[in-house]
Design a protein around this motif. Sequence first.
Motif, PDB file in Angstrom:
ATOM      1  N   MET A  12       0.854  -1.165   0.000  1.00  0.00           N
ATOM      2  CA  MET A  12       0.000   0.000   0.000  1.00  0.00           C
ATOM      3  C   MET A  12       0.902   1.231   0.000  1.00  0.00           C
ATOM      4  O   MET A  12       1.751   1.373   0.860  1.00  0.00           O
ATOM      5  N   SER A  15      -7.195  -1.673  -5.028  1.00  0.00           N
ATOM      6  CA  SER A  15      -8.093  -0.933  -4.157  1.00  0.00           C
ATOM      7  C   SER A  15      -7.594   0.504  -4.071  1.00  0.00           C
ATOM      8  O   SER A  15      -6.454   0.750  -3.683  1.00  0.00           O
ATOM      9  N   GLU A  58     -12.781   3.302   0.387  1.00  0.00           N
ATOM     10  CA  GLU A  58     -11.880   2.379  -0.292  1.00  0.00           C
ATOM     11  C   GLU A  58     -12.698   1.719  -1.392  1.00  0.00           C
ATOM     12  O   GLU A  58     -13.769   1.179  -1.141  1.00  0.00           O
ATOM     13  N   LYS A 109      -3.781  -0.086  -2.914  1.00  0.00           N
ATOM     14  CA  LYS A 109      -3.438  -1.379  -2.337  1.00  0.00           C
ATOM     15  C   LYS A 109      -3.599  -2.407  -3.453  1.00  0.00           C
ATOM     16  O   LYS A 109      -4.619  -2.457  -4.120  1.00  0.00           O
TER      17      LYS A 109
END
Length: 196
Positions: free
Chosen positions: A1, A34, A42, A77
């Motif tokens: 991330m 994501s 998200e 992510k």
Amino acid sequence: MMYYEVLERRKINDIYEINIANFKAKPKAGQFVSLIIPNETEVPLGVGDYDENSSILKLYIESENVIKKIGKRVIIKGPLGRPLDFTGVKSVLGVSNKKLFHDISYPLKIASKNGIKVSTILIEYGQEMDKFEADMIIVSLPLNEIKKYNFPERKTFIYNRWVKMNCMLGVCGICEIKGKLACIQGPFMRLDEIVD
């Protein structure tokens, strides 16, 4: 991330395209990422395209509310989910409508790069189709549309647009469909495993 720079954003018809710079984690065909907007939301997004040479990730966003919250940088992510397995596949058919074609464009590009014969069918709402032939069929259509067509169950993989994903890591279980987790075993899942 990590944080990534948003290079460009533009509206194409009813969809927003954004280009993300320096995305070094090359996604495989069928994976998703994501997009995280801290303290806001998200959002799981299919990979629209990826350029290995420039490390630019292309994403498509349908929500104007989400696009308004995106600044010059975003957290991403991923890549997440199970890639499509093209082992032994000689032909792939992509089936979608014009609005959702971005869900299947990257897997089709990867299949073609691997020497697999690729063809597409863009379905208009309510269009009659009765035969779909290929070693693998990848589909992005609304659930009510998928049920109208006679896709071969064991070789058709559906992009799960109708399932809410929350953690994107298989922990919360909110994306469970018939005992399978879309965030781990998807977003493309075999038709006979997810649709009655």
